[in-house]
Design a protein around this motif. Structure first.
Motif, PDB file in Angstrom:
ATOM      1  N   CYS A  56       0.779  -1.062   0.085  1.00 40.80           N
ATOM      2  CA  CYS A  56      -0.191   0.129   0.074  1.00 40.80           C
ATOM      3  C   CYS A  56       1.097   1.220   0.260  1.00 40.80           C
ATOM      4  CB  CYS A  56      -0.998  -0.162   1.646  1.00 40.80           C
ATOM      5  SG  CYS A  56      -2.129  -1.405   1.585  1.00 40.80           S
ATOM      6  N   PHE A  57       0.611   2.472  -0.597  1.00 39.58           N
ATOM      7  CA  PHE A  57       1.168   2.965  -0.892  1.00 39.58           C
ATOM      8  C   PHE A  57       0.822   4.292  -1.440  1.00 39.58           C
ATOM      9  CE2 PHE A  57       1.266   1.732  -4.925  1.00 39.58           C
ATOM     10  CZ  PHE A  57       1.015   2.364  -6.027  1.00 39.58           C
ATOM     11  N   THR A  58       1.222   5.684  -0.793  1.00 38.77           N
ATOM     12  CA  THR A  58       1.028   6.997  -1.887  1.00 38.77           C
ATOM     13  C   THR A  58       1.864   7.179  -2.487  1.00 38.77           C
ATOM     14  OG1 THR A  58       1.987   8.542   0.029  1.00 38.77           O
ATOM     15  CG2 THR A  58      -0.840   7.828   0.452  1.00 38.77           C
ATOM     16  N   PHE A  59       1.350   8.331  -3.964  1.00 34.67           N
ATOM     17  CA  PHE A  59       1.812   9.182  -4.524  1.00 34.67           C
ATOM     18  C   PHE A  59       1.378  10.176  -5.235  1.00 34.67           C
ATOM     19  CE2 PHE A  59      -1.115   6.062  -6.422  1.00 34.67           C
ATOM     20  CZ  PHE A  59      -1.599   6.530  -8.564  1.00 34.67           C
ATOM     21  N   LEU A  60       2.084  11.161  -5.993  1.00 37.04           N
ATOM     22  CA  LEU A  60       1.640  12.454  -5.958  1.00 37.04           C
ATOM     23  C   LEU A  60       1.895  12.116  -7.659  1.00 37.04           C
ATOM     24  CD1 LEU A  60       3.108  15.340  -3.991  1.00 37.04           C
ATOM     25  CD2 LEU A  60       1.026  14.294  -4.126  1.00 37.04           C
ATOM     26  N   GLY A  61       0.928  12.871  -8.439  1.00 38.18           N
ATOM     27  CA  GLY A  61       1.099  13.169  -9.850  1.00 38.18           C
ATOM     28  C   GLY A  61       1.188  14.194 -10.235  1.00 38.18           C
ATOM     29  N   HIS A  62       1.622  14.552 -10.890  1.00 40.31           N
ATOM     30  CA  HIS A  62       1.411  16.670 -11.899  1.00 40.31           C
ATOM     31  C   HIS A  62       1.267  15.935 -13.396  1.00 40.31           C
ATOM     32  CE1 HIS A  62       4.014  17.635  -8.284  1.00 40.31           C
ATOM     33  NE2 HIS A  62       4.198  16.519  -8.364  1.00 40.31           N
ATOM     34  N   ASN A  63       0.492  16.901 -13.552  1.00 37.47           N
ATOM     35  CA  ASN A  63      -0.593  17.051 -15.155  1.00 37.47           C
ATOM     36  C   ASN A  63      -0.900  17.983 -15.362  1.00 37.47           C
ATOM     37  OD1 ASN A  63      -3.138  17.465 -13.926  1.00 37.47           O
ATOM     38  ND2 ASN A  63      -3.052  15.106 -13.670  1.00 37.47           N
ATOM     39  N   ASP A  64      -1.283  18.868 -16.414  1.00 40.83           N
ATOM     40  CA  ASP A  64      -1.938  19.956 -17.259  1.00 40.83           C
ATOM     41  C   ASP A  64      -3.333  20.194 -17.115  1.00 40.83           C
ATOM     42  OD1 ASP A  64       1.209  20.488 -17.668  1.00 40.83           O
ATOM     43  OD2 ASP A  64       0.790  18.874 -19.586  1.00 40.83           O
ATOM     44  N   GLY A  65      -3.979  20.785 -15.902  1.00 40.02           N
ATOM     45  CA  GLY A  65      -5.226  21.045 -15.678  1.00 40.02           C
ATOM     46  C   GLY A  65      -5.126  20.725 -14.666  1.00 40.02           C
ATOM     47  N   LYS A  66      -6.599  20.052 -13.950  1.00 41.34           N
ATOM     48  CA  LYS A  66      -7.123  20.209 -13.413  1.00 41.34           C
ATOM     49  C   LYS A  66      -8.330  18.788 -13.294  1.00 41.34           C
ATOM     50  CE  LYS A  66     -10.258  21.599  -8.665  1.00 41.34           C
ATOM     51  NZ  LYS A  66     -10.890  21.829  -8.215  1.00 41.34           N
ATOM     52  N   ILE A  67      -7.278  17.559 -13.573  1.00 40.67           N
ATOM     53  CA  ILE A  67      -8.122  16.772 -14.380  1.00 40.67           C
ATOM     54  C   ILE A  67      -8.354  14.971 -12.676  1.00 40.67           C
ATOM     55  CG2 ILE A  67      -7.902  16.455 -16.410  1.00 40.67           C
ATOM     56  CD1 ILE A  67      -4.937  14.599 -15.930  1.00 40.67           C
ATOM     57  N   LYS A  68      -8.864  14.374 -12.903  1.00 42.27           N
ATOM     58  CA  LYS A  68      -8.711  13.213 -11.784  1.00 42.27           C
ATOM     59  C   LYS A  68      -8.587  11.897 -12.303  1.00 42.27           C
ATOM     60  CE  LYS A  68     -12.176  12.735  -8.970  1.00 42.27           C
ATOM     61  NZ  LYS A  68     -13.747  12.628  -8.162  1.00 42.27           N
ATOM     62  N   PRO A  69      -7.430  11.671 -13.139  1.00 41.40           N
ATOM     63  CA  PRO A  69      -7.049  10.246 -13.463  1.00 41.40           C
ATOM     64  C   PRO A  69      -6.279   9.103 -13.040  1.00 41.40           C
ATOM     65  CG  PRO A  69      -4.556  11.763 -13.567  1.00 41.40           C
ATOM     66  CD  PRO A  69      -6.224  12.554 -12.574  1.00 41.40           C
ATOM     67  N   PHE A  70      -7.399   8.067 -13.002  1.00 40.74           N
ATOM     68  CA  PHE A  70      -6.721   6.375 -11.980  1.00 40.74           C
ATOM     69  C   PHE A  70      -5.996   5.765 -13.098  1.00 40.74           C
ATOM     70  CE2 PHE A  70     -10.097   5.653 -15.101  1.00 40.74           C
ATOM     71  CZ  PHE A  70     -10.294   3.676 -14.985  1.00 40.74           C
ATOM     72  N   ALA A  71      -5.269   4.968 -12.367  1.00 36.80           N
ATOM     73  CA  ALA A  71      -4.537   3.219 -12.865  1.00 36.80           C
ATOM     74  C   ALA A  71      -4.759   2.175 -12.164  1.00 36.80           C
ATOM     75  CB  ALA A  71      -3.259   4.539 -12.230  1.00 36.80           C
ATOM     76  N   LYS A  72      -4.598   1.221 -13.274  1.00 34.05           N
ATOM     77  CA  LYS A  72      -4.540  -0.134 -13.069  1.00 34.05           C
ATOM     78  C   LYS A  72      -3.637  -0.523 -12.915  1.00 34.05           C
ATOM     79  CE  LYS A  72      -5.573  -4.640 -14.433  1.00 34.05           C
ATOM     80  NZ  LYS A  72      -5.653  -5.491 -15.943  1.00 34.05           N
ATOM     81  N   ILE A  73      -3.153  -1.231 -10.836  1.00 37.15           N
ATOM     82  CA  ILE A  73      -2.371  -1.040 -10.435  1.00 37.15           C
ATOM     83  C   ILE A  73      -2.009  -2.215 -10.349  1.00 37.15           C
ATOM     84  CG2 ILE A  73      -1.134  -1.166  -8.734  1.00 37.15           C
ATOM     85  CD1 ILE A  73      -1.323   1.180  -9.617  1.00 37.15           C
ATOM     86  N   THR A  74      -0.852  -3.235 -10.777  1.00 34.86           N
ATOM     87  CA  THR A  74      -0.477  -4.906 -10.834  1.00 34.86           C
ATOM     88  C   THR A  74       1.294  -4.550 -10.578  1.00 34.86           C
ATOM     89  OG1 THR A  74       0.605  -4.422 -13.316  1.00 34.86           O
ATOM     90  CG2 THR A  74      -1.663  -5.552 -12.804  1.00 34.86           C
ATOM     91  N   ILE A  75       1.203  -5.822  -9.828  1.00 30.48           N
ATOM     92  CA  ILE A  75       2.733  -6.542  -9.664  1.00 30.48           C
ATOM     93  C   ILE A  75       3.355  -7.052 -11.106  1.00 30.48           C
ATOM     94  CG2 ILE A  75       4.669  -6.895  -7.940  1.00 30.48           C
ATOM     95  CD1 ILE A  75       1.885  -6.427  -5.532  1.00 30.48           C
TER      96      ILE A  75
END
Length: 559
Positions: free
Chosen positions: A90-109
């Protein structure tokens, strides 16, 4: 309870057998903060999390591991930490992008939930990681601060050429099997670099291989025209059962020179160094240059001083030097593009069908390299002739559970090397589906598709829940200091005190029978050359996973 703790508690209840998605904690113009948990289904010694975003993300910051950007929508996070089945990363992370958006990511090992065969899911990436640990456990000399083997320490620091790898369960350094193993391992890094990367093991592989390349650079003295080809007295070493850290005996060195021939070892070492120069070209150009210059001068020396080294008898006696000279010439051709090396190789090659690929016979490797470079039918026919003998219906025995069994002494090593070469031949366009299927079925046998101990027994130590616990390996058999370690440990009851992670043991007999006995060096020895092709094949299979070319397999004794 804080918002992050609540989120992780929620994630624990989610069905995430194949991974999970990230969850936004908050977002703003130009960035966002998210959290995720990834389930662990296999024991991991080092891991890589892969994040696939649904929108472009310029860069990611995380503190749980090293972040690498693959593309604007794909990132990896890698760590060398250990995780057990059932854990959540389990972890937290910061993402940086252009604009105000809410991306999500599929997480796998990486290495989990990606491939199934008749034998069920195999964690090829995890097996690859463990094989790297075996080579780390074989290190001689003064160990670095990032040594991942806690029960190993500095050893034999006064050797005439320090460093390198101990050969097997003993503490000798032999140039012929050392260079042979390094060449196959280097080949795997050149051909299947993406496999190491997908398994999260690329940095570990570079670190592992630099240890042996540094040793080769120290062993070869171009100004003196002298190459160290053995460190230690074989007979004296084999009279000692104990920790390498406790060795205080004399360790004489043996050399090839203008007066002592040894083109077999010199040519093989030149091949290893030339392959290393290609593998390191993009990572460390200066180091690659050193390896290439060393390979060139050593090859020229070998070419001018033909003949096999006989001073190591009765250990690792060579049957000839033309195969190593051919291999050295071909790797120098790959590294430089100079036609003179290709012409040399064509003069050295033997087009006969090899018995196997191993430390004494590089015939098949040379044939494959020549076919890759020229696409000439004569080399292709030689490679095909080899596998005609090795595939069912040829002259290689098969065990009831389907292992291609060449001989009882270290049977697994010859099969593993052949599996690696089959994957390489498939990359060259030689019957890719057939060759890949056969190679994977052999690796599956090693990783559990057999009937030993009720089935699901791994011949790679540390993989799965059932594996050899008593390899013929002195250091692993010794209790922690200050307890003494003597020849009593060879036949001491109970498991070896240390798990020799990643080592591929010699293997079963032709009826699939196997006994996990420390004193049985025929079936339970471990060695540098046993793991080389095995590790290369694992990297090749993870490469196939990464590019979506996994063949269907049909093992006879699925786990």
């Amino acid at each position: 309870m804080g918002i992050l703790a609540k989120l992780f508690s929620l994630l624990l209840l989610l069905p995430v057998a194949q991974g999970t998605t990230s969850h936004i904690i908050k977002y703003w113009y130009g960035g966002f903060k998210a959290a995720a948990c990834a389930p662990v289904t296999h024991e991991l010694n080092g891991w890589t999390i892969r994040m696939h975003f649904d929108k472009n993300v310029r860069y990611v910051e995380a503190w749980i591991g090293k972040v690498r950007k693959i593309s604007n929508r794909e990132y990896t996070i890698s760590s060398r930490s250990h995780r057990n089945p059932g854990d959540l990363i389990c972890f937290t992370f910061l993402g940086h992008n252009d604009g105000k958006i809410k991306p999500f990511a599929k997480i796998t090992i990486d290495g989990q939930g990606q491939s199934r065969s008749s034998g069920g899911q195999k964690n090829y990436g995890g097996a690859l990681a463990k094989s790297i640990l075996f080579y780390d456990a074989q290190r001689s000399g003064r160990l670095p601060s990032n040594n991942p083997i806690p029960w190993r320490g500095d050893s034999n620091v006064g050797d005439c050429v320090p460093g390198g790898w101990h050969d097997a369960g003993d503490h000798l350094k032999f140039g012929l099997p050392l260079s042979s193993a390094a060449t196959l391992l280097g080949w795997s890094l050149v051909q299947f670099k993406d496999g190491y990367e997908a398994a999260g093991q690329l940095d570990q592989m570079y670190d592992m291989m630099k240890w042996v390349y540094d040793y080769f650079l120290r062993a070869w003295k171009p100004g003196q025209q002298k190459l160290c080809v053995q460190v230690g007295d074989g007979n004296a070493d084999h009279m000692f059962w104990g920790r390498p850290e406790d060795m205080h005996m004399s360790r004489p060195c043996k050399f090839v020179s203008e007066y002592t021939p040894g083109a077999d070892i010199a040519g093989g070492t030149a091949a290893a160094m030339a392959a290393g120069s290609i593998a390191y070209r993009q990572k460390d150009a200066a180091f690659a240059d050193r390896l290439l210059e060393g390979a060139k001068s050593l090859y020229n020396f070998a070419k001018g001083h033909r003949g096999v080294f006989t001073g190591g008898a009765p250990f690792y006696g060579s049957s000839g030097d033309a195969d190593e000279m051919c291999e050295g010439a071909m790797w120098l051709y790959k590294a430089t593009g100079k036609q003179s090396y290709l012409i040399d190789a064509k003069g050295f090659v033997d087009l006969g069908v090899a018995w196997s690929l191993g430390w004494d016979d590089k015939k098949l490797a040379c044939q494959g390299l020549l076919y890759e470079a020229t696409e000439e039918d004569q080399y292709k026919r030689a490679v095909e002739g080899y596998f005609k003998n090795w595939f069912p219906g040829g002259d290689v025995t098969y065990t009831p559970c389907g292992l291609a069994w060449r001989t009882k002494w270290g049977a697994n090593r010859f099969t593993a090397n052949s599996a690696f070469m089959a994957l390489l031949a498939a990359e060259m366009g030689i019957e890719p589906t057939k060759y890949r299927k056969w190679a994977m079925e052999q690796i599956n046998y090693f990783l559990g598709d057999n009937n030993h101990d009720g089935g699901c027994f791994s011949f790679e130590i540390g993989y799965g829940s059932k594996f050899p616990r008593n390899p013929h390996h002195r250091a692993a058999s010794c209790p922690d200091p200050p307890a003494p370690c003597t020849y009593d440990q060879e036949k001491a009851p109970g498991f070896s005190p240390h798990i020799l992670q990643g080592a591929l043991v010699g293997g079963p007999d032709k009826d699939d029978s196997y006994t996990d006995e420390r004193s049985d060096y025929i079936h339970n020895e471990v060695a540098l050359d046993y793991n080389a092709g095995f590790q290369g094949a694992l990297a090749g299979i993870v490469h196939l996973q990464a590019v979506g070319k996994m063949p269907a397999t049909n093992n006879k004794c699925p786990c």
